[in-house]
Design a protein around this motif. Structure first.
Motif, PDB file in Angstrom:
ATOM      1  N   PHE A  27       0.836  -1.203   0.000  1.00 21.24           N
ATOM      2  CA  PHE A  27       0.000   0.000   0.000  1.00 21.24           C
ATOM      3  C   PHE A  27       0.875   1.259   0.000  1.00 21.24           C
ATOM      4  CE2 PHE A  27      -2.608   3.150   2.447  1.00 21.24           C
ATOM      5  CZ  PHE A  27      -3.586   3.341   1.480  1.00 21.24           C
ATOM      6  N   LEU A  30       2.437   1.719  -3.354  1.00 21.27           N
ATOM      7  CA  LEU A  30       1.448   2.189  -4.328  1.00 21.27           C
ATOM      8  C   LEU A  30       1.174   3.679  -4.147  1.00 21.27           C
ATOM      9  CD1 LEU A  30      -0.431   1.084  -6.587  1.00 21.27           C
ATOM     10  CD2 LEU A  30      -2.206   0.882  -4.864  1.00 21.27           C
ATOM     11  N   VAL A  31       0.997   4.106  -2.900  1.00 20.38           N
ATOM     12  CA  VAL A  31       0.726   5.528  -2.635  1.00 20.38           C
ATOM     13  C   VAL A  31       1.943   6.367  -3.037  1.00 20.38           C
ATOM     14  CG1 VAL A  31       0.263   7.230  -0.822  1.00 20.38           C
ATOM     15  CG2 VAL A  31      -0.976   5.073  -0.835  1.00 20.38           C
ATOM     16  N   GLY A  33       4.163   5.586  -5.365  1.00 15.16           N
ATOM     17  CA  GLY A  33       4.176   5.601  -6.832  1.00 15.16           C
ATOM     18  C   GLY A  33       3.154   6.577  -7.388  1.00 15.16           C
ATOM     19  N   LEU A  34       1.954   6.563  -6.809  1.00 16.19           N
ATOM     20  CA  LEU A  34       0.889   7.478  -7.241  1.00 16.19           C
ATOM     21  C   LEU A  34       1.321   8.929  -7.052  1.00 16.19           C
ATOM     22  CD1 LEU A  34      -2.631   6.306  -5.950  1.00 16.19           C
ATOM     23  CD2 LEU A  34      -2.053   7.067  -8.236  1.00 16.19           C
ATOM     24  N   VAL A  37       3.832   9.995  -9.665  1.00 14.51           N
ATOM     25  CA  VAL A  37       3.174  10.214 -10.958  1.00 14.51           C
ATOM     26  C   VAL A  37       2.402  11.531 -10.953  1.00 14.51           C
ATOM     27  CG1 VAL A  37       1.350   9.353 -12.499  1.00 14.51           C
ATOM     28  CG2 VAL A  37       3.021   7.768 -11.558  1.00 14.51           C
ATOM     29  N   LYS A  38       1.643  11.767  -9.881  1.00 11.64           N
ATOM     30  CA  LYS A  38       0.800  12.973  -9.820  1.00 11.64           C
ATOM     31  C   LYS A  38       1.661  14.233  -9.778  1.00 11.64           C
ATOM     32  CE  LYS A  38      -3.425  11.079  -9.056  1.00 11.64           C
ATOM     33  NZ  LYS A  38      -4.635  11.484  -9.721  1.00 11.64           N
ATOM     34  N   ARG A  41       3.455  14.843 -13.186  1.00 14.10           N
ATOM     35  CA  ARG A  41       2.538  15.267 -14.255  1.00 14.10           C
ATOM     36  C   ARG A  41       1.942  16.647 -13.992  1.00 14.10           C
ATOM     37  NH1 ARG A  41      -1.831  10.820 -15.755  1.00 14.10           N
ATOM     38  NH2 ARG A  41      -2.567  11.582 -13.763  1.00 14.10           N
TER      39      ARG A  41
ATOM     40  N   HIS B  48      -2.198   6.776 -17.084  1.00 16.41           N
ATOM     41  CA  HIS B  48      -0.862   6.349 -16.664  1.00 16.41           C
ATOM     42  C   HIS B  48      -0.958   4.968 -16.008  1.00 16.41           C
ATOM     43  CE1 HIS B  48       2.951   6.177 -14.548  1.00 16.41           C
ATOM     44  NE2 HIS B  48       3.370   7.181 -15.306  1.00 16.41           N
ATOM     45  N   VAL B  50       0.467   3.490 -13.544  1.00 19.44           N
ATOM     46  CA  VAL B  50       0.393   3.450 -12.074  1.00 19.44           C
ATOM     47  C   VAL B  50      -1.001   3.873 -11.609  1.00 19.44           C
ATOM     48  CG1 VAL B  50       1.314   4.395  -9.917  1.00 19.44           C
ATOM     49  CG2 VAL B  50       2.863   3.841 -11.803  1.00 19.44           C
ATOM     50  N   VAL B  51      -1.550   4.906 -12.252  1.00 17.67           N
ATOM     51  CA  VAL B  51      -2.903   5.371 -11.904  1.00 17.67           C
ATOM     52  C   VAL B  51      -3.919   4.272 -12.244  1.00 17.67           C
ATOM     53  CG1 VAL B  51      -4.679   7.110 -12.383  1.00 17.67           C
ATOM     54  CG2 VAL B  51      -2.279   7.796 -12.255  1.00 17.67           C
ATOM     55  N   LEU B  53      -3.364   0.996 -12.430  1.00 17.55           N
ATOM     56  CA  LEU B  53      -3.195  -0.111 -11.479  1.00 17.55           C
ATOM     57  C   LEU B  53      -3.859   0.221 -10.143  1.00 17.55           C
ATOM     58  CD1 LEU B  53      -1.663  -2.837 -10.720  1.00 17.55           C
ATOM     59  CD2 LEU B  53       0.105  -1.350  -9.794  1.00 17.55           C
ATOM     60  N   ALA B  54      -3.583   1.440  -9.657  1.00 23.77           N
ATOM     61  CA  ALA B  54      -4.148   1.857  -8.370  1.00 23.77           C
ATOM     62  C   ALA B  54      -5.673   1.897  -8.447  1.00 23.77           C
ATOM     63  CB  ALA B  54      -3.595   3.221  -7.975  1.00 23.77           C
ATOM     64  N   LEU B  57      -7.150  -1.571  -8.496  1.00 20.33           N
ATOM     65  CA  LEU B  57      -6.943  -2.184  -7.178  1.00 20.33           C
ATOM     66  C   LEU B  57      -7.946  -1.647  -6.144  1.00 20.33           C
ATOM     67  CD1 LEU B  57      -4.707  -4.212  -6.369  1.00 20.33           C
ATOM     68  CD2 LEU B  57      -3.612  -2.332  -5.178  1.00 20.33           C
ATOM     69  N   PHE B  58      -8.182  -0.344  -6.166  1.00 16.24           N
ATOM     70  CA  PHE B  58      -9.107   0.238  -5.182  1.00 16.24           C
ATOM     71  C   PHE B  58     -10.565  -0.132  -5.506  1.00 16.24           C
ATOM     72  CE2 PHE B  58      -5.505   3.366  -4.577  1.00 16.24           C
ATOM     73  CZ  PHE B  58      -5.057   2.718  -3.430  1.00 16.24           C
ATOM     74  N   MET B 113      -9.391   6.551  -1.535  1.00 11.98           N
ATOM     75  CA  MET B 113      -8.186   6.350  -2.340  1.00 11.98           C
ATOM     76  C   MET B 113      -8.492   6.405  -3.840  1.00 11.98           C
ATOM     77  SD  MET B 113      -5.662   6.343  -0.356  1.00 11.98           S
ATOM     78  CE  MET B 113      -4.462   6.072  -1.644  1.00 11.98           C
ATOM     79  N   ALA B 117      -6.788   8.804  -6.455  1.00  9.18           N
ATOM     80  CA  ALA B 117      -6.052   8.220  -7.582  1.00  9.18           C
ATOM     81  C   ALA B 117      -6.634   8.656  -8.921  1.00  9.18           C
ATOM     82  CB  ALA B 117      -6.063   6.701  -7.484  1.00  9.18           C
TER      83      ALA B 117
END
Lengths: 56, 312
Positions: A27, A30-31, A33-34, A37-38, A41, B48, B50-51, B53-54, B57-58, B113, B117
Motif C-alpha cells: 500500500f 502504491l501511494v 508511486g501514485l 506520478v501525480k 505530471r 498512466h 500506475v494510476v 493499477l491503483a 486495485l481500489f 483512495m 487516484a
C-alpha cells in the motif's frame, strides 16, 4: 535446544502479521508511486497568481 | 499449567490471514478486477499505468469490502447453506463484528483512495456500488423478493463503468452498455445455478425464483433474459468499444447461449433429474465463458486498435 513446540496459534498469528505487513508495504509503495506520478505530471500544482487573476 | 498443556495443537478458532482475505470474496474480486480493467483500458483516454493499477486495485478492494459486509449480514443464511457454510463467519473463524469492521474500514479507504487516484465520479460510483450491494441487495432485496438477483445484479455490473469513469471522468453510452451486459447476463447465470442448487436456498428461506415460483417458471425466465441479452451483446459490437473480433465472439457465444437457454426451457424436471442437471450445469459453465470472452474481446479491440486491427 528448545523443548517448546510452537503452538499452531502462534504460527497462524505470525502468518497474519507477515500478511498484514506485506499488504501495508504494498500500500505504501502504491501511494508513493501514485504521488510521484501525480507530482511529475503537475496534477498537484497550485494555480499561479496570473491564472487566478485571469479566472477572476 | 505445564508446557504440554500450553502446546496442544488443537485448532483455536483464531483467524489466519487467509480467513480475512476470504471475507473479501476473492473469486468475485477477480471478476471485478477483470471487468474494471477492461472498462478502464477500453476508454478513449490514456491513463498512466500506475494510476490505472491503483484505480483497478481500489475498485477491487471496494468490491471486496462489500463482500465482507455481505458475509457479516448473511452469516445466518450462510450457515444453513452447504455451499457457504465453510465461509469464515459461519464457520466461527472470524467474529461477525470483525467482518463488519473490516468491511466498513476497507469501504471508506477504497472510496477515498479511488477519489485521490482518479476522480470523484469514479469514487462516487464505487461508493454507490458498495451501498447498493451491502444495503439494497444484501439487507433488503435478497430476503424479500424473488427478483433479488435481477436488481441486485446491478452491483456486479458497475465495475466496468467505474473503470471507464476512472479514465474519462464520466459516464457514456459505451460504459452503460458494459453495465447492461453484466446486468442482463446475471439472471440467467444465477438461475441456472439455482436450478441445480435449489434445496440449499429453500433450506435457508431465501426467496429464489426456483423456491417461490418453481422450476418451470425459472426455466422460462432464463430463456427470456437470454433472448433479451443476445441483441444487447451483439449490438454492442457496433459501438466504439466493439469491432469485428467482438462481433465474431458475440455472434458465436450468443448463438450457443440462446441454444442452451432453449434446451433448459424445453426440459422438464424428470429429465433434468435423470441426467443430474447436465444441461443446466453446462449452461452455467458456458455463462462464465460468455462473460469472460465478451470482455476479453472488448479488451482485444482496444489493445489492437493502435495497430489498425481492432475497432471499425
Amino acid at each position: 535446544m528448545s523443548f517448546r513446540v510452537e503452538h499452531e496459534l502462534h504460527k497462524r498469528r505470525r502468518g497474519r502479521n507477515i500478511g498484514l505487513g506485506l499488504v501495508l508495504a504494498a500500500f505504501i509503495a502504491l501511494v508513493f508511486g501514485l504521488t510521484v506520478v501525480k507530482v511529475t505530471r503537475g496534477d498537484m500544482q497550485m494555480p499561479s497568481a496570473e491564472q487566478v487573476g485571469a479566472d477572476n | 499449567m505445564t508446557d504440554t498443556s500450553l502446546n496442544t495443537q488443537a485448532p483455536t478458532g483464531e483467524a489466519g490471514f487467509g480467513d480475512y482475505f476470504a471475507l473479501l470474496k476473492p473469486r468475485v474480486m477477480s471478476l471485478v478486477v477483470f471487468t474494471a480493467a477492461v472498462g478502464l483500458l477500453a476508454a478513449p483516454v490514456a491513463v498512466h499505468p500506475v494510476v490505472a493499477l491503483a484505480s483497478v486495485l481500489f475498485i477491487a478492494v471496494g468490491a471486496g469490502a462489500s463482500g465482507a459486509l455481505n458475509m457479516w449480514w448473511d452469516a445466518d443464511i450462510d450457515q444453513v447453506m452447504k455451499r457457504t457454510a465453510g465461509r469464515p463467519v459461519p464457520s466461527g473463524r472470524v467474529a461477525p463484528q470483525e467482518a463488519l469492521a473490516l468491511g466498513t474500514a476497507l469501504s471508506g479507504m477504497a472510496v477515498v483512495m479511488l477519489a485521490l487516484a482518479s476522480n470523484f465520479v469514479a469514487a462516487g460510483l464505487l461508493a454507490f456500488t458498495i451501498f447498493f450491494y451491502a444495503v439494497i441487495y444484501t439487507m433488503w432485496l435478497k430476503r424479500w423478493t424473488p427478483q433479488n438477483i435481477v436488481i441486485g445484479g446491478a452491483a456486479g455490473a458497475f465495475p466496468p463503468m467505474i473503470g471507464w469513469a476512472a479514465a474519462t471522468g464520466g459516464v457514456s453510452v459505451e460504459s452503460v452498455l458494459m453495465f447492461a451486459l453484466i446486468f442482463v447476463w446475471t439472471p440467467p447465470h444465477f438461475w441456472a445455478l439455482c436450478l441445480f442448487m435449489n434445496s440449499d436456498y429453500e433450506k435457508a428461506g431465501v426467496p429464489m425464483l426456483t423456491v417461490t415460483h418453481g422450476r418451470r417458471v425459472t426455466r422460462r425466465h432464463v430463456l427470456a433474459y437470454t433472448l433479451l441479452l443476445a441483441p444487447l451483446a451483439v449490438g454492442t459490437a457496433f459501438t466504439s468499444i466493439g469491432g469485428p473480433i467482438y462481433l465474431a465472439v458475440a455472434v458465436v457465444l450468443n448463438a450457443l447461449f440462446v441454444k442452451g437457454a432453449v434446451d433448459i426451457w424445453r426440459r422438464d424436471e424428470t429429465r433434468a433429474q435423470a441426467d443430474k442437471y447436465r444441461v443446466e450445469k453446462r449452461f452455467f459453465g458456458l455463462s462464465l465463458l460468455y462473460l469472460f470472452a465478451h470482455f476479453g474481446a472488448i479488451l482485444a479491440e482496444a489493445a489492437l486498435a493502435p495497430y489498425g486491427i481492432g475497432g471499425w
